[in-house]
Design a protein around this motif. Sequence first.
Motif, PDB file in Angstrom:
ATOM      1  N   HIS A 127      -3.851   8.602   1.218  1.00 18.36           N
ATOM      2  CA  HIS A 127      -2.387   8.592   1.262  1.00 18.36           C
ATOM      3  C   HIS A 127      -1.785   9.221   0.000  1.00 18.36           C
ATOM      4  O   HIS A 127      -0.759   9.905   0.079  1.00 18.36           O
ATOM      5  CB  HIS A 127      -1.864   7.166   1.429  1.00 18.36           C
ATOM      6  CG  HIS A 127      -2.296   6.522   2.715  1.00 18.36           C
ATOM      7  ND1 HIS A 127      -2.031   5.209   3.013  1.00 18.36           N
ATOM      8  CD2 HIS A 127      -2.978   7.025   3.770  1.00 18.36           C
ATOM      9  CE1 HIS A 127      -2.537   4.921   4.211  1.00 18.36           C
ATOM     10  NE2 HIS A 127      -3.119   6.003   4.682  1.00 18.36           N
ATOM     11  N   GLU A 172     -11.845   3.119   4.854  1.00 16.84           N
ATOM     12  CA  GLU A 172     -11.217   3.086   6.183  1.00 16.84           C
ATOM     13  C   GLU A 172     -11.528   4.422   6.857  1.00 16.84           C
ATOM     14  O   GLU A 172     -10.631   5.177   7.217  1.00 16.84           O
ATOM     15  CB  GLU A 172      -9.700   2.916   6.063  1.00 16.84           C
ATOM     16  CG  GLU A 172      -9.284   1.655   5.317  1.00 16.84           C
ATOM     17  CD  GLU A 172      -7.777   1.600   5.080  1.00 16.84           C
ATOM     18  OE1 GLU A 172      -7.176   0.570   5.390  1.00 16.84           O
ATOM     19  OE2 GLU A 172      -7.220   2.602   4.572  1.00 16.84           O
ATOM     20  N   ASP A 232      -4.325   3.714  -1.783  1.00 18.46           N
ATOM     21  CA  ASP A 232      -5.081   4.475  -0.793  1.00 18.46           C
ATOM     22  C   ASP A 232      -5.199   5.922  -1.273  1.00 18.46           C
ATOM     23  O   ASP A 232      -4.184   6.595  -1.486  1.00 18.46           O
ATOM     24  CB  ASP A 232      -4.386   4.402   0.576  1.00 18.46           C
ATOM     25  CG  ASP A 232      -5.218   5.012   1.691  1.00 18.46           C
ATOM     26  OD1 ASP A 232      -5.611   6.186   1.557  1.00 18.46           O
ATOM     27  OD2 ASP A 232      -5.474   4.315   2.689  1.00 18.46           O
ATOM     28  N   HIS A 291      -7.695  10.062   7.920  1.00 20.34           N
ATOM     29  CA  HIS A 291      -8.793   9.745   6.998  1.00 20.34           C
ATOM     30  C   HIS A 291     -10.062  10.505   7.377  1.00 20.34           C
ATOM     31  O   HIS A 291     -10.307  10.776   8.539  1.00 20.34           O
ATOM     32  CB  HIS A 291      -9.097   8.248   7.037  1.00 20.34           C
ATOM     33  CG  HIS A 291      -7.939   7.410   6.599  1.00 20.34           C
ATOM     34  ND1 HIS A 291      -8.023   6.044   6.480  1.00 20.34           N
ATOM     35  CD2 HIS A 291      -6.673   7.723   6.244  1.00 20.34           C
ATOM     36  CE1 HIS A 291      -6.858   5.562   6.080  1.00 20.34           C
ATOM     37  NE2 HIS A 291      -6.015   6.565   5.939  1.00 20.34           N
ATOM     38  N   ASN A 333     -10.674   6.713   0.840  1.00 24.15           N
ATOM     39  CA  ASN A 333     -10.765   7.561   2.022  1.00 24.15           C
ATOM     40  C   ASN A 333     -10.607   9.009   1.604  1.00 24.15           C
ATOM     41  O   ASN A 333      -9.788   9.300   0.734  1.00 24.15           O
ATOM     42  CB  ASN A 333      -9.623   7.233   3.004  1.00 24.15           C
ATOM     43  CG  ASN A 333      -9.589   5.764   3.402  1.00 24.15           C
ATOM     44  OD1 ASN A 333     -10.577   5.217   3.863  1.00 24.15           O
ATOM     45  ND2 ASN A 333      -8.437   5.110   3.203  1.00 24.15           N
ATOM     46  N   HIS A 339      -8.261   1.574  -1.227  1.00 26.69           N
ATOM     47  CA  HIS A 339      -8.693   2.122   0.045  1.00 26.69           C
ATOM     48  C   HIS A 339      -9.257   3.499  -0.265  1.00 26.69           C
ATOM     49  O   HIS A 339      -8.501   4.429  -0.551  1.00 26.69           O
ATOM     50  CB  HIS A 339      -7.524   2.242   1.031  1.00 26.69           C
ATOM     51  CG  HIS A 339      -7.132   0.952   1.660  1.00 26.69           C
ATOM     52  ND1 HIS A 339      -5.995   0.798   2.416  1.00 26.69           N
ATOM     53  CD2 HIS A 339      -7.766  -0.259   1.666  1.00 26.69           C
ATOM     54  CE1 HIS A 339      -5.931  -0.457   2.856  1.00 26.69           C
ATOM     55  NE2 HIS A 339      -6.986  -1.115   2.413  1.00 26.69           N
ATOM     56  N   GLU A 395       0.828  -1.209   0.000  1.00 24.95           N
ATOM     57  CA  GLU A 395       0.000   0.000   0.000  1.00 24.95           C
ATOM     58  C   GLU A 395       0.860   1.256   0.000  1.00 24.95           C
ATOM     59  O   GLU A 395       1.862   1.329   0.720  1.00 24.95           O
ATOM     60  CB  GLU A 395      -0.895  -0.012   1.252  1.00 24.95           C
ATOM     61  CG  GLU A 395      -1.751   1.250   1.375  1.00 24.95           C
ATOM     62  CD  GLU A 395      -2.658   1.234   2.603  1.00 24.95           C
ATOM     63  OE1 GLU A 395      -2.632   0.253   3.364  1.00 24.95           O
ATOM     64  OE2 GLU A 395      -3.389   2.222   2.776  1.00 24.95           O
TER      65      GLU A 395
HETATM   66 ZN   LIG Z   1      -5.222   2.423   3.711  1.00 24.34          ZN
END
Ligand SMILES: [Zn+2]
Length: 258
Positions: free
Chosen positions: A169, A237, A166, A210, A197, A195, A133
Amino acid sequence: MRIGAHVDPGDPLAEAAARKAEVVQFFLADPKGWKAPEARADADALRTAQVEIYVHAPYVVNVATTNNRIRIPSRKLLLSHATAAATVGAKGLIVHGGHVGKGDDVAVGFDNWRKTFAFAAESGGFATPILIENTAGGDNAWARRFDALARLWDVIGSYDVGFCLDTCHAHAGGEALLDVVDRVKAITGRIDLVHANNSRDAFDSGADRHDNLAQGMIDPELLVAVVRAAGAPVVVETPGGVDGQGKDIAFLRDRVTA
Ligand SMILES: [Zn+2]
């Protein structure tokens, strides 16, 4: 497209039902600890469930570091989690890209990732596919900036290694979400999991907080576009438990399938 959430590990299937989730992700052990996972009483139920299962490795895992006292236990912990994740039928084991310390030779860090796969191969390979990730922070993190990600993939790409994108991120790590799917796939050739978010923090802030999809610093429609382009299972998440995550799942399901 399957959409779900990261949930408490107590009863993941009940958590999934409460959120109308088709995917669940959870930890098999304390995310901040070094304990190997214990056998789960509900392993059979999880393995045969309609809900797709993903396991997140503990945050302490850093297989890239030059510090032996962290790297060696990290390899072992990752291997034990991959074995345990297979018992619950997990489709993937998500692990952060890791980092080396300031002043360390980054090439050593890349090679430590290669050694991690070589070490696992000696015992028959990881029992669950490893999904690396992208992370939000760290100047010496492999999977924050995509130039470093490309160097990492040069070293480990020959192993069967997957990628988890993500969105929080990427945004907080300084990688624009516009065309992010194309840019990742040009490096990894694949996105196995998203992911989804939102982020409480600004672009390139390096922070990892997040937020729910309809609020935060990322345009929600951009999140929808990324999810649609990736074409992979999605895990939110986000905060708010059943209510907050349930709304985020419904938000995506409405728009992505529209
Ligand atoms: Zn994540």
